[in-house]
Design a protein around this motif. Sequence first.
Motif, mmCIF file in Angstrom:
data_model
loop_
_atom_site.group_PDB
_atom_site.id
_atom_site.type_symbol
_atom_site.label_atom_id
_atom_site.label_comp_id
_atom_site.label_asym_id
_atom_site.label_seq_id
_atom_site.Cartn_x
_atom_site.Cartn_y
_atom_site.Cartn_z
ATOM 1 N N ARG A 25 0.829 -1.214 0.000
ATOM 2 C CA ARG A 25 0.000 0.000 0.000
ATOM 3 C C ARG A 25 0.862 1.262 0.000
ATOM 4 N N GLY A 26 2.186 1.104 0.085
ATOM 5 C CA GLY A 26 3.090 2.246 0.106
ATOM 6 C C GLY A 26 3.450 2.737 1.492
ATOM 7 N N VAL A 27 3.091 1.972 2.514
ATOM 8 C CA VAL A 27 3.362 2.372 3.899
ATOM 9 C C VAL A 27 4.831 2.142 4.240
ATOM 10 N N ARG A 28 5.462 3.170 4.823
ATOM 11 C CA ARG A 28 6.855 3.085 5.271
ATOM 12 C C ARG A 28 7.002 3.358 6.762
ATOM 13 N N GLY A 29 5.963 3.953 7.360
ATOM 14 C CA GLY A 29 6.014 4.305 8.776
ATOM 15 C C GLY A 29 4.796 3.801 9.510
ATOM 16 N N LEU A 30 5.019 3.325 10.732
ATOM 17 C CA LEU A 30 3.944 2.776 11.554
ATOM 18 C C LEU A 30 3.842 3.551 12.864
ATOM 19 N N VAL A 31 2.676 4.082 13.113
ATOM 20 C CA VAL A 31 2.380 4.790 14.352
ATOM 21 C C VAL A 31 1.566 3.829 15.202
ATOM 22 N N LEU A 32 2.111 3.463 16.349
ATOM 23 C CA LEU A 32 1.528 2.416 17.181
ATOM 24 C C LEU A 32 0.885 2.988 18.434
ATOM 25 N N ASP A 33 -0.348 2.588 18.680
ATOM 26 C CA ASP A 33 -1.003 2.904 19.945
ATOM 27 C C ASP A 33 -0.336 2.060 21.028
ATOM 28 N N LEU A 34 -0.371 2.527 22.255
ATOM 29 C CA LEU A 34 0.271 1.800 23.347
ATOM 30 C C LEU A 34 -0.693 0.853 24.066
ATOM 31 N N HIS A 110 0.216 9.645 3.565
ATOM 32 C CA HIS A 110 -0.201 8.460 2.822
ATOM 33 C C HIS A 110 0.805 7.309 2.922
ATOM 34 N N GLU A 111 2.006 7.577 3.431
ATOM 35 C CA GLU A 111 3.021 6.544 3.643
ATOM 36 C C GLU A 111 3.026 6.032 5.077
ATOM 37 N N THR A 112 2.066 6.496 5.859
ATOM 38 C CA THR A 112 2.045 6.222 7.292
ATOM 39 C C THR A 112 0.761 5.494 7.657
ATOM 40 N N ALA A 113 0.890 4.470 8.487
ATOM 41 C CA ALA A 113 -0.288 3.752 8.993
ATOM 42 C C ALA A 113 -0.327 3.896 10.506
ATOM 43 N N VAL A 114 -1.527 4.026 11.028
ATOM 44 C CA VAL A 114 -1.723 3.990 12.473
ATOM 45 C C VAL A 114 -2.324 2.638 12.806
ATOM 46 N N ALA A 129 -5.910 12.523 9.665
ATOM 47 C CA ALA A 129 -4.539 12.919 9.330
ATOM 48 C C ALA A 129 -4.099 12.406 7.958
ATOM 49 N N GLY A 130 -4.941 11.618 7.291
ATOM 50 C CA GLY A 130 -4.589 11.092 5.978
ATOM 51 C C GLY A 130 -3.795 9.800 6.013
ATOM 52 N N PHE A 131 -3.780 9.119 7.149
ATOM 53 C CA PHE A 131 -3.038 7.871 7.314
ATOM 54 C C PHE A 131 -3.859 6.675 6.844
ATOM 55 N N VAL A 132 -3.171 5.591 6.568
ATOM 56 C CA VAL A 132 -3.802 4.280 6.439
ATOM 57 C C VAL A 132 -4.149 3.854 7.862
ATOM 58 N N THR A 133 -5.317 3.260 8.064
ATOM 59 C CA THR A 133 -5.733 2.884 9.413
ATOM 60 C C THR A 133 -5.854 1.372 9.538
ATOM 61 N N VAL A 134 -5.300 0.856 10.619
ATOM 62 C CA VAL A 134 -5.317 -0.579 10.897
ATOM 63 C C VAL A 134 -5.889 -0.779 12.295
ATOM 64 N N LEU A 135 -6.971 -1.527 12.366
ATOM 65 C CA LEU A 135 -7.627 -1.808 13.641
ATOM 66 C C LEU A 135 -7.280 -3.221 14.078
ATOM 67 N N VAL A 136 -6.878 -3.357 15.331
ATOM 68 C CA VAL A 136 -6.619 -4.676 15.927
ATOM 69 C C VAL A 136 -7.497 -4.830 17.160
ATOM 70 N N ASN A 137 -7.724 -6.058 17.554
ATOM 71 C CA ASN A 137 -8.478 -6.307 18.774
ATOM 72 C C ASN A 137 -7.639 -5.913 19.985
ATOM 73 N N PRO A 138 -8.278 -5.484 21.054
ATOM 74 C CA PRO A 138 -7.531 -5.124 22.262
ATOM 75 C C PRO A 138 -6.794 -6.330 22.841
ATOM 76 N N VAL A 139 -5.622 -6.070 23.395
ATOM 77 C CA VAL A 139 -4.803 -7.104 24.026
ATOM 78 C C VAL A 139 -5.506 -7.669 25.265
ATOM 79 N N SER A 140 -6.210 -6.803 25.982
ATOM 80 C CA SER A 140 -6.801 -7.185 27.260
ATOM 81 C C SER A 140 -8.216 -6.619 27.363
#
Length: 177
Positions: A25-34, A110-114, A129-140
């Motif tokens: 998808r052209g993503v080079r950077g990943l912004v990760l929630d904690l 557009h090169e960044t996914a959260v 913000a114009g990012f690609v968005t990726v949803l994951v299930n909560p860890v806990s």
Amino acid sequence: MLHLLTPDEIFPSLPEVDLERLQRRGVRGLVLDLDNTLVAYGGREAAEPVLVWLREARAAGMRLCILSNGRPRRVRLTAERLGLPWVESYTKPRRRGFRAAARLLGTRPHETAVLGDQIFTDVLGGHRAGFVTVLVNPVSRRELPHTRVVRAIERLVFALLLRRGRIDREAWRLRTS
């Protein structure tokens, strides 16, 4: 408004996020929630599969950082333990923290996914913000009381997304399992 709440990608957990798919998808950077993405809410240690995935992401050439609404000291300590840069933000889904994260990574929106576990902070803010968005299930399942209320609203939004054809049954199954 629904398009801002619709994740671009959905995976059962962070370690199952397909890095090659994001790179296509052209993503080079990943912004990760904690909280409840990298570590359990209130936790300090990431599970071994998360650590392996982080190593794989780095090896694939991805730039990584943490963007969290968590307490600054805890965010900093956890980020340092994981060897990741971080952006403090009490303001997700506002664009400011997302833009700061992209600057830190040296990527365009557009090169960044959260990657995160919440529609109303991670997905909404990422789209704004114009990012690609990726949803994951909560860890806990452990969360703040107000987050539990938001989760109930998220379930309603997800049902609406399914009815409107914005997500498919497999995405629904991944999110509700």
